[in-house]
Design an enzyme around this catalytic site. Sequence first.
Site, PDB file in Angstrom:
ATOM      1  N   CYS A   2       0.827  -1.197   0.000  1.00 33.94           N
ATOM      2  CA  CYS A   2       0.000   0.000   0.000  1.00 33.94           C
ATOM      3  C   CYS A   2       0.869   1.257   0.000  1.00 33.94           C
ATOM      4  CB  CYS A   2      -0.849   0.024   1.259  1.00 33.94           C
ATOM      5  SG  CYS A   2      -1.666  -1.530   1.593  1.00 33.94           S
ATOM      6  N   ARG A  27       2.959   0.431  -6.168  1.00 39.99           N
ATOM      7  CA  ARG A  27       3.161  -0.411  -4.992  1.00 39.99           C
ATOM      8  C   ARG A  27       1.943  -1.273  -4.672  1.00 39.99           C
ATOM      9  NH1 ARG A  27       7.160   2.007  -1.323  1.00 39.99           N
ATOM     10  NH2 ARG A  27       6.058   0.961   0.327  1.00 39.99           N
ATOM     11  N   TRP A  75      -3.254  -2.450  -1.318  1.00 38.33           N
ATOM     12  CA  TRP A  75      -3.000  -3.789  -1.836  1.00 38.33           C
ATOM     13  C   TRP A  75      -3.539  -4.721  -0.760  1.00 38.33           C
ATOM     14  CZ3 TRP A  75       0.234  -7.967  -0.333  1.00 38.33           C
ATOM     15  CH2 TRP A  75       0.426  -8.947  -1.315  1.00 38.33           C
ATOM     16  N   ASN A 100      -0.390   1.128   6.426  1.00 40.72           N
ATOM     17  CA  ASN A 100       0.321   0.103   5.641  1.00 40.72           C
ATOM     18  C   ASN A 100       0.793  -0.952   6.626  1.00 40.72           C
ATOM     19  OD1 ASN A 100       0.098   1.685   3.422  1.00 40.72           O
ATOM     20  ND2 ASN A 100       2.294   2.080   3.169  1.00 40.72           N
ATOM     21  N   GLY A 101       0.766  -2.207   6.215  1.00 39.76           N
ATOM     22  CA  GLY A 101       1.277  -3.261   7.096  1.00 39.76           C
ATOM     23  C   GLY A 101       0.154  -4.178   7.534  1.00 39.76           C
ATOM     24  N   GLU A 484      15.214 -16.545 -13.146  1.00 42.23           N
ATOM     25  CA  GLU A 484      14.766 -15.165 -13.228  1.00 42.23           C
ATOM     26  C   GLU A 484      13.893 -14.966 -14.481  1.00 42.23           C
ATOM     27  OE1 GLU A 484      14.357 -12.759 -11.469  1.00 42.23           O
ATOM     28  OE2 GLU A 484      14.274 -11.003 -12.753  1.00 42.23           O
ATOM     29  N   LYS A 488      10.020 -13.683 -14.451  1.00 41.80           N
ATOM     30  CA  LYS A 488       9.552 -12.519 -15.231  1.00 41.80           C
ATOM     31  C   LYS A 488       8.346 -12.904 -16.084  1.00 41.80           C
ATOM     32  CE  LYS A 488      10.972  -9.901 -13.599  1.00 41.80           C
ATOM     33  NZ  LYS A 488      11.979  -9.819 -12.599  1.00 41.80           N
ATOM     34  N   GLU A 491       5.155 -13.667 -14.021  1.00 46.82           N
ATOM     35  CA  GLU A 491       4.700 -12.476 -13.312  1.00 46.82           C
ATOM     36  C   GLU A 491       3.910 -11.521 -14.209  1.00 46.82           C
ATOM     37  OE1 GLU A 491       7.345  -9.699 -10.401  1.00 46.82           O
ATOM     38  OE2 GLU A 491       8.329 -10.595 -12.097  1.00 46.82           O
ATOM     39  N   HIS A 507      15.601 -36.083 -15.003  1.00 45.99           N
ATOM     40  CA  HIS A 507      15.118 -36.599 -13.710  1.00 45.99           C
ATOM     41  C   HIS A 507      13.646 -36.271 -13.481  1.00 45.99           C
ATOM     42  CE1 HIS A 507      19.144 -37.834 -12.717  1.00 45.99           C
ATOM     43  NE2 HIS A 507      19.584 -36.628 -13.050  1.00 45.99           N
ATOM     44  N   LYS A 606       4.793  -3.779  -5.596  1.00 41.62           N
ATOM     45  CA  LYS A 606       6.221  -3.479  -5.479  1.00 41.62           C
ATOM     46  C   LYS A 606       6.490  -3.293  -3.982  1.00 41.62           C
ATOM     47  CE  LYS A 606       9.880  -2.257  -8.023  1.00 41.62           C
ATOM     48  NZ  LYS A 606      10.421  -3.258  -8.957  1.00 41.62           N
TER      49      LYS A 606
HETATM   50  C1  F6R Z   1       9.962  -9.765  -9.224  1.00 40.02           C
HETATM   51  C2  F6R Z   1      10.030  -8.874  -8.102  1.00 40.02           C
HETATM   52  C3  F6R Z   1       9.953  -9.439  -6.737  1.00 40.02           C
HETATM   53  C4  F6R Z   1      11.010  -8.780  -5.840  1.00 40.02           C
HETATM   54  C5  F6R Z   1      10.880  -9.283  -4.401  1.00 40.02           C
HETATM   55  C6  F6R Z   1      11.968  -8.721  -3.512  1.00 40.02           C
HETATM   56  O1  F6R Z   1      10.075  -9.086 -10.435  1.00 40.02           O
HETATM   57  O2  F6R Z   1      10.149  -7.697  -8.255  1.00 40.02           O
HETATM   58  O3  F6R Z   1      10.123 -10.815  -6.765  1.00 40.02           O
HETATM   59  O4  F6R Z   1      12.269  -9.069  -6.358  1.00 40.02           O
HETATM   60  O5  F6R Z   1       9.632  -8.933  -3.897  1.00 40.02           O
HETATM   61  O6  F6R Z   1      11.930  -7.345  -3.499  1.00 40.02           O
HETATM   62  P1  F6R Z   1      13.167  -6.474  -3.046  1.00 40.02           P
HETATM   63  O7  F6R Z   1      14.253  -6.709  -4.042  1.00 40.02           O
HETATM   64  O8  F6R Z   1      12.666  -5.064  -3.058  1.00 40.02           O
HETATM   65  O9  F6R Z   1      13.551  -6.946  -1.680  1.00 40.02           O
END
Ligand code: F6R
Length: 611
Positions: A2, A27, A75, A100-101, A484, A488, A491, A507, A606
Amino acid sequence: MCGIVGAVAQRDVSDILLEGLKRLEYRGYDSAGVAIVNSDNELIRLRRLGKVNALSEGLSAAPIAGGTGIAHTRWATHGEPSEINAHPHMSGNDIAIVHNGIIENYESLRDTLRNRGYQFTSQTDTEVIGHLLEWELRQSENLQEALQKTAQQLQGAYGTVAMDRRDPSRLVVARSGSPLVIGLGIGENFIASDQLALLNVTRRFMFLEEGDVAEITRHSVTVFDINGDQVSREIHESQIEHDAGDKGKYRHFMQKEIFEQPSALTNVMEGRLSKNSVLVESIGTGAKEILSKVEHIQIIACGTSYNSGMTARYWFEALAGVSCDVEIASEFRYREFVVRPNSLLLTLSQSGETADTLAALRLAKQKGYMSAMTICNVSGSSLVRESDLAFMTRAGTEIGVASTKAFTTQLAAMLMLVTAIGKEQGKINRQQEENIVKALHSLPSDISKALTFDSEIEQLAIDFADKQHTLFLGRGEYYPIAMEASLKLKEISYIHAEAYAAGELKHGPLALVDADMPVVVIAPSNDLLEKLKSNVEEVRARGGLLYVFADENSGFEACDGMKIISLPHVDDIIAPIFYTIPMQLLSYHVALIKGTDVDQPRNLAKAVTVE
Ligand code: F6R
């Protein structure tokens, strides 16, 4: 997660609050709301399900004029996304709060408050804060004292801002586990969960610390620490670009951030490399001594940052001869672990606020690690403040929820760190150091070359857009690059994707191979190439659909069922960073074709500041 914005000013604040919410929307984005005390001294609240634009339309239709207000973009954690669950939440007609939280003891608090006659209108944990504050205010001198008493009863994580219609000259705020930053203006002051929200109104910020409660008026900011003692907190001038929240010529923030990588990588190396060597002192005061002693590295991170740690593990062990373990923060923090002698705890994080990583750091600090270092992108963030050493990635603000430039700059930072350790411990000689540094210097131009494959990958993406599953394969340090790549793709395109170490195919996962599942292979020209070619044959023999991102010298040839994306040869050491770029472009273009919300994919946020 949030986002919070608040303002006390002489002018009308609704535009400031809305602009702040828009800047924070990346976010969390399932609902948004605002509460402002208007010129008739009424507390007016407006909430909307959906994105900030819906709230903005609501405010255009029914403007609220007033100088004190709070706003929130949500969020969902407790309670579905809905207007009723959106913040601000109110207690009666006088108190409004945003939060937030997560309040972990909200159920018992709710029962107590119900017994005191309070009625609950939402399913959120947040609502208890407002009612508790209202209750405490009855037996307190002022709102700030009431918030201090309230905060003492909350368990969990919170960044919260409250206002009282009867005294609109002030906002009170409390921080524990969720970041809050006070923005200082002239004759007006602000609060937000991220400085980005306020960059259009100020560049001067005061970061609150854990347990702080503060009162903000137009002309003053008063901060009390966890013990209730009045304290002063340093004022910082923000270095973040003012237009960090603009997409510029790009269609999406993610696209902008992918294309910013040559300059982000230049930034992370600036002042840290000479022509031939890594400048160990640039890693931080005291770094030299720590790096010369370290015998083990414990990396803790989540998501993309975890994948960068997994990649760097190969470097720590192969180049610096230092053993390295990498663990997901949410697992590490809840298990018994053994701390090896002279072990460095290394957290990796774009945001510096990820709740699990932060909790793991706090726990580990009590367990006898030699030192705690973070590689992080946000200065002033909790991880940066609470670690002994902070190695900033300087990638610039990352807004797209899917992390891109944070990943590649973390990798470059770790390559410098590995070299520094190897050098300090005599495990990397001068020639090896020169070779690594030369490769690092060429990295920005190599990445620019990788970006020229954008159109070719855009075409290729058409093949993926109607598929249900995709498998990514790599060996050695390209296995985490495949992880990774799969993160991506899933996601932002919502296509189920998995990554496997190519040698592991036989395997089990080979059973999945058929003509409907693209198999993406990351194939640099290195010592494992021949092994990888055998793995590719295993897929081909079973009618698999192959897409091989290969070094131009690798000898792969296109044939029925196998497309080759031939990439220029780059130095082995930086090649994992280089191969990340086509993977990012692939997921971006697949998502574009599928028409998903690239920058704000469903269900995600985010900076995950809740557990
Ligand atoms: C994926 C992504 C998340 C963050 C994860 C950790 O694209 O962005 O998987 O990598 O939430 O976030 P940070 O790096 O901010 O600790």
